[in-house]
Scaffold this motif. Structure first.
Motif, PDB file in Angstrom:
ATOM      1  N   GLY A 161      80.365  21.492  14.952  1.00 25.21           N
ATOM      2  CA  GLY A 161      81.341  22.104  15.844  1.00 25.21           C
ATOM      3  C   GLY A 161      82.778  21.963  15.371  1.00 25.21           C
ATOM      4  N   ASP A 162      83.033  21.109  14.373  1.00 27.01           N
ATOM      5  CA  ASP A 162      84.383  20.959  13.835  1.00 27.01           C
ATOM      6  C   ASP A 162      84.772  22.186  13.023  1.00 27.01           C
ATOM      7  OD1 ASP A 162      84.501  18.468  14.960  1.00 27.01           O
ATOM      8  OD2 ASP A 162      84.186  17.378  13.080  1.00 27.01           O
ATOM      9  N   THR A 163      86.057  22.504  13.016  1.00 27.60           N
ATOM     10  CA  THR A 163      86.572  23.591  12.188  1.00 27.60           C
ATOM     11  C   THR A 163      87.011  23.001  10.856  1.00 27.60           C
ATOM     12  OG1 THR A 163      87.331  24.759  14.145  1.00 27.60           O
ATOM     13  CG2 THR A 163      88.275  25.439  12.066  1.00 27.60           C
TER      14      THR A 163
ATOM     15  N   TYR B 139      88.458  29.444   6.601  1.00 24.63           N
ATOM     16  CA  TYR B 139      88.247  28.620   7.784  1.00 24.63           C
ATOM     17  C   TYR B 139      86.875  28.936   8.349  1.00 24.63           C
ATOM     18  CZ  TYR B 139      93.129  27.200   8.022  1.00 24.63           C
ATOM     19  OH  TYR B 139      94.349  26.649   7.756  1.00 24.63           O
TER      20      TYR B 139
ATOM     21  N   ALA C 261      86.764  19.425  17.030  1.00 19.43           N
ATOM     22  CA  ALA C 261      86.454  20.473  18.000  1.00 19.43           C
ATOM     23  C   ALA C 261      87.260  20.316  19.277  1.00 19.43           C
ATOM     24  CB  ALA C 261      84.957  20.467  18.310  1.00 19.43           C
TER      25      ALA C 261
ATOM     26  N   VAL D 211      78.295  26.270   7.070  1.00 19.40           N
ATOM     27  CA  VAL D 211      79.523  26.681   7.736  1.00 19.40           C
ATOM     28  C   VAL D 211      79.391  28.135   8.151  1.00 19.40           C
ATOM     29  CG1 VAL D 211      82.012  26.891   7.497  1.00 19.40           C
ATOM     30  CG2 VAL D 211      80.828  25.042   6.340  1.00 19.40           C
TER      31      VAL D 211
ATOM     32  N   GLU E 100      83.362  27.123  10.975  1.00 21.86           N
ATOM     33  CA  GLU E 100      82.879  26.112  11.910  1.00 21.86           C
ATOM     34  C   GLU E 100      81.579  25.525  11.379  1.00 21.86           C
ATOM     35  OE1 GLU E 100      81.284  25.890  16.487  1.00 21.86           O
ATOM     36  OE2 GLU E 100      82.708  27.456  15.948  1.00 21.86           O
TER      37      GLU E 100
END
Length: 109
Positions: free
Chosen positions: A60-62, A70, A106, A83, A72
Motif C-alpha cells: 500500500g506504500d507509494t 510512481y 500509505a 508495483v 503503489e
C-alpha cells in the motif's frame, strides 16, 4: 675549519631527513583521515538509510523507482516487489527492491 663546516652540514642533513620522514608520515595519516570522513563515512550512512527504508516497506506504500515512475506496492517478497502504476489496474510490474529510490507511507506521514 672546512672539515667542521662539512661535519655540521652533514649533521643538519641527517637530522632533517628524520624530521622530514616524520612530517611525511603525519601528512599521509591526515590525508587518509580526511578521505575517510569525506568519502567512506557518508557512503556507509547512505547505505544504512536505504537498507532501513527498504526494510520498512509495506503493501500500500507509494514508491518512486529509479526510472522515475510512481507506483503503489501490491506485493512484497524477499528480493522483489510488485508495483502497480497509474490508474490502470492491469499495469502491475515486478521489480527488484534495489530499483526503489523513495518510499512514502500509505498514511501520508
Amino acid at each position: 675549519m672546512l672539515n667542521m663546516l662539512a661535519a655540521e652540514k652533514a649533521a643538519a642533513t641527517a637530522g632533517g631527513g628524520v624530521g622530514g620522514t616524520m612530517f611525511m608520515l603525519v601528512y599521509i595519516v591526515i590525508i587518509v583521515a580526511v578521505g575517510y570522513f569525506l568519502m567512506y563515512r557518508p557512503n556507509k550512512k547512505e547505505k544504512t538509510r536505504v537498507a532501513a527504508m527498504l526494510a520498512e516497506m509495506e503493501v500500500g506504500d507509494t514508491v518512486l523507482t529509479s526510472s522515475g515512475f510512481y507506483g503503489e506496492i501490491i506485493d512484497i517478497t524477499d528480493e522483489d516487489v510488485i508495483v502497480e502504476f497509474g490508474n490502470n489496474k492491469n499495469c502491475r510490474i515486478p521489480m527488484q527492491k534495489s530499483a526503489i529510490v523513495e518510499v512514502e507511507k500509505a498514511g501520508g506521514e
